[in-house]
Design a protein around this motif. Structure first.
Motif, mmCIF file in Angstrom:
data_model
loop_
_atom_site.group_PDB
_atom_site.id
_atom_site.type_symbol
_atom_site.label_atom_id
_atom_site.label_comp_id
_atom_site.label_asym_id
_atom_site.label_seq_id
_atom_site.Cartn_x
_atom_site.Cartn_y
_atom_site.Cartn_z
ATOM 1 N N GLY A 76 4.526 11.858 2.748
ATOM 2 C CA GLY A 76 5.693 10.925 2.735
ATOM 3 C C GLY A 76 6.802 11.157 3.420
ATOM 4 O O GLY A 76 6.774 12.186 4.218
ATOM 5 N N VAL A 77 7.731 10.189 3.691
ATOM 6 C CA VAL A 77 8.923 10.509 4.366
ATOM 7 C C VAL A 77 10.075 10.142 3.188
ATOM 8 O O VAL A 77 10.251 9.282 2.477
ATOM 9 C CB VAL A 77 8.942 9.439 5.626
ATOM 10 C CG1 VAL A 77 7.950 9.778 6.552
ATOM 11 C CG2 VAL A 77 8.815 7.992 5.031
ATOM 12 N N VAL A 78 11.444 10.801 3.875
ATOM 13 C CA VAL A 78 12.403 10.479 3.314
ATOM 14 C C VAL A 78 13.436 9.724 4.101
ATOM 15 O O VAL A 78 13.886 10.382 5.250
ATOM 16 C CB VAL A 78 12.988 11.919 2.500
ATOM 17 C CG1 VAL A 78 14.425 11.620 1.787
ATOM 18 C CG2 VAL A 78 12.264 12.246 1.844
ATOM 19 N N ASN A 79 14.276 8.804 3.755
ATOM 20 C CA ASN A 79 15.370 8.032 4.656
ATOM 21 C C ASN A 79 16.613 8.036 3.704
ATOM 22 O O ASN A 79 16.689 7.456 2.495
ATOM 23 C CB ASN A 79 14.823 6.706 4.972
ATOM 24 C CG ASN A 79 15.768 6.042 5.771
ATOM 25 O OD1 ASN A 79 16.051 6.766 6.813
ATOM 26 N ND2 ASN A 79 16.028 4.731 5.723
ATOM 27 N N VAL A 80 17.765 8.380 4.264
ATOM 28 C CA VAL A 80 18.936 8.270 3.688
ATOM 29 C C VAL A 80 20.026 7.506 4.513
ATOM 30 O O VAL A 80 20.051 7.513 5.909
ATOM 31 C CB VAL A 80 19.732 9.460 3.713
ATOM 32 C CG1 VAL A 80 21.229 9.369 3.230
ATOM 33 C CG2 VAL A 80 18.799 10.493 2.766
ATOM 34 N N GLY A 99 0.798 -1.046 0.008
ATOM 35 C CA GLY A 99 0.064 0.017 0.021
ATOM 36 C C GLY A 99 0.765 1.549 -0.163
ATOM 37 O O GLY A 99 0.087 2.480 0.327
ATOM 38 N N PHE A 100 2.110 1.167 -0.310
ATOM 39 C CA PHE A 100 2.958 2.333 -0.456
ATOM 40 C C PHE A 100 3.830 2.557 -1.371
ATOM 41 O O PHE A 100 3.914 1.589 -2.283
ATOM 42 C CB PHE A 100 3.912 2.478 0.791
ATOM 43 C CG PHE A 100 3.552 2.620 2.152
ATOM 44 C CD1 PHE A 100 3.184 4.033 2.806
ATOM 45 C CD2 PHE A 100 2.963 1.469 3.004
ATOM 46 C CE1 PHE A 100 2.789 4.124 4.068
ATOM 47 C CE2 PHE A 100 2.259 1.919 4.278
ATOM 48 C CZ PHE A 100 2.305 3.106 4.745
ATOM 49 N N LEU A 101 4.030 3.604 -2.025
ATOM 50 C CA LEU A 101 4.689 4.013 -3.191
ATOM 51 C C LEU A 101 6.225 3.965 -2.661
ATOM 52 O O LEU A 101 6.426 4.763 -1.811
ATOM 53 C CB LEU A 101 4.285 5.260 -3.829
ATOM 54 C CG LEU A 101 5.449 5.810 -5.009
ATOM 55 C CD1 LEU A 101 5.458 4.834 -6.015
ATOM 56 C CD2 LEU A 101 4.770 7.042 -5.274
ATOM 57 N N VAL A 102 7.059 3.341 -3.261
ATOM 58 C CA VAL A 102 8.580 3.500 -2.899
ATOM 59 C C VAL A 102 9.436 3.954 -4.003
ATOM 60 O O VAL A 102 9.230 3.405 -5.208
ATOM 61 C CB VAL A 102 9.031 1.846 -2.658
ATOM 62 C CG1 VAL A 102 10.591 2.200 -2.147
ATOM 63 C CG2 VAL A 102 7.928 1.432 -1.374
ATOM 64 N N LEU A 121 9.247 6.918 0.889
ATOM 65 C CA LEU A 121 7.958 6.346 1.135
ATOM 66 C C LEU A 121 6.551 7.043 1.126
ATOM 67 O O LEU A 121 7.040 8.098 1.926
ATOM 68 C CB LEU A 121 8.166 5.297 2.392
ATOM 69 C CG LEU A 121 7.260 4.249 2.613
ATOM 70 C CD1 LEU A 121 7.599 3.006 1.552
ATOM 71 C CD2 LEU A 121 7.410 3.746 3.875
ATOM 72 N N MET A 122 5.676 6.846 0.328
ATOM 73 C CA MET A 122 4.422 7.545 0.197
ATOM 74 C C MET A 122 3.253 6.749 0.220
ATOM 75 O O MET A 122 3.612 5.627 -0.537
ATOM 76 C CB MET A 122 4.547 8.895 -0.437
ATOM 77 C CG MET A 122 4.645 8.413 -1.606
ATOM 78 S SD MET A 122 4.421 10.038 -2.917
ATOM 79 C CE MET A 122 5.973 10.685 -2.378
#
Length: 439
Positions: free
Chosen positions: A414-418, A367-370, A430-431
């Motif tokens: 969404g969120v951003v991860n590095v 259910g998430f767009l990656v 991820l959103m």
């Protein structure tokens, strides 16, 4: 002066200076944690108190140098415990010093007003001290909390530090002038007058520094927004230019197809036929690379791939572009343009061209767009506020590309991860996947 004014305990002053430091330390990003932080802060209070008590009976000529040393101790307390620059530590130390002067002055005035100069027992005195200090410092903390966050930096420059220092010196000088001499145009003649002058001047000084801080904060925010808007516009302009260029290339390929058909109709040797067949396969391969299901993503990946080929970088992608159809064109260009530009900029520095690798993937999962951007990475990744530390000289203008990505992603919850995984730098977005029911 000792007959005119009630004695102000040096311990009270030391406590005010220490608590003022605590206000700012609690809001800033810290270097020390747990028991190390507690022990260091406790030691700071003991040293501050011991110094002010020991310098109590020094001649008046040593009063200002003693206050300078006390302010220096406040600087050390803030600088050692917080992840800030020397200039920023100086800036917050001055603000803490003025706040301490205000609270100490206000407590003295309240005590004199309530007791009319008479002495009270130690228990009542301590209760009054903690009541005034607790309430006023809590109010200061609430005010500062609105404009200071652990994840933001004002990027204080030397000129701004100098302005703050001049304001702090002026406030301290005028507010304490009556304690040095009552024979000046700015001094009071009576106890209540002197306390009023000191408290009001300190209050005005703190208000000026607070307003100045808000102004600096607003300027920083405007500068960041302007920088990100420029990035948005540049990425969109690059997309438009790439789209026009790729349209021209497609026309050329279409013409080339017709030329191949014409050549095959002629009396050609077997070798030429094989060559032409290879050309046709290359064209099909080229066209297949840019059919993700989203024309914006097709254009971006094609333009970046052409640039990568020119610079010896291998760019691969596995992307379901249809998942991006609900997104605004500018947001797509911002995310993919900046992410790929950052990866390309790094890969160009790698000497071994075989290791210049970038991979892009777009897919849905649970259910998430990656959206994932991976590139070969050498060394160790150091993050600061979720953004890789820069090696550029001008560190104040770094990270706006990633910040613009974060800004665009937040619009879609969404969120951003590095992270770094072995020899790979990985930027993952991820959103939630939008469906016709929740669009």
């Amino acid at each position: 002066m000792s007959e005119l004014l009630p004695e102000i305990p040096r311990l009270y002053t030391a406590l005010a200076e220490w608590m003022a430091c605590i206000v700012f330390i609690s809001l800033l990003r810290k270097k020390l944690f747990g028991w190390k932080l507690i022990i260091f802060l406790g030691g700071g209070l003991l040293v501050q108190s011991a110094f002010l008590v020991l310098t109590k009976d020094l001649p008046i000529a040593f009063w200002i140098p003693s206050m300078v040393v006390a302010a220096g101790m406040m600087f050390g307390l803030i600088y050692v415990t917080c992840q800030i620059t020397v200039v920023e530590a100086g800036y917050f130390s001055i603000r803490a010093f003025v706040a301490a002067e205000l609270v100490a002055s206000l407590e003295s005035q309240v005590r004199f007003f309530l007791l009319n100069g008479e002495r009270i027992n130690m228990t009542m005195d301590i209760l009054l001290l903690f009541a005034v200090y607790g309430v006023v410092f809590f109010l200061i903390w609430l005010l500062e909390k609105r404009h200071i966050t652990a994840n933001s930096h004002l990027n204080i420059r030397q000129g701004e530090l100098l302005s703050t220092l001049l304001i702090g010196m002026a406030v301290f000088g005028v507010s304490n002038m009556s304690f040095v001499s009552v024979r000046t145009p700015f001094s009071g003649q009576y106890t209540q007058e002197i306390l009023n002058i000191r408290t009001l001047v300190d209050l005005g000084g703190y208000a000026i520094l607070y307003a100045y801080h808000i102004q600096l904060n607003d300027l920083r925010i405007k500068h960041e927004l302007k920088a990100m808007q420029n990035i948005f516009q540049n990425q969109y302009a690059q997309y438009q230019q790439s789209k026009e260029s790729i349209d021209i290339i497609n026309y050329k390929y279409h013409d080339l197809k017709n030329q191949i058909i014409a050549l095959r109709a002629e009396d050609n040797v077997e070798k030429r036929n094989a060559y032409l067949k290879q050309m046709e396969n290359d064209i099909k391969s080229y066209e297949a690379q840019n059919k993700t299901g989203n024309h914006v993503l097709d254009t971006l990946l094609t333009s970046k791939n052409l640039y990568c080929i020119k610079h010896g970088i291998t760019l691969t992608s596995v992307a379901n572009g249809a998942l991006l159809n609900h997104m605004d064109v500018i947001d797509i260009t911002t995310i993919f343009g900046n992410a790929l530009d950052n990866a390309i900029e790094y890969e160009k520095k790698i000497e071994d061209k075989e290791k210049r690798l970038i991979h892009v993937s777009v897919f849905s999962q649970k259910g998430f767009l990656v959206m994932r951007f991976e590139n070969y990475f050498e060394g160790k990744l150091n993050l600061k506020e979720g953004i890789p530390k820069t090696t550029k000289r001008d560190k104040n203008f770094h990270g706006y590309g990633l910040k613009s990505i974060q800004y665009a992603v937040q619009k879609y919850d969404g969120v951003v991860n590095v992270v770094q995984k072995d020899s790979w730098f990985e930027l993952t977005i991820l959103m939630p996947v939008l469906t016709p029911q929740n669009k």
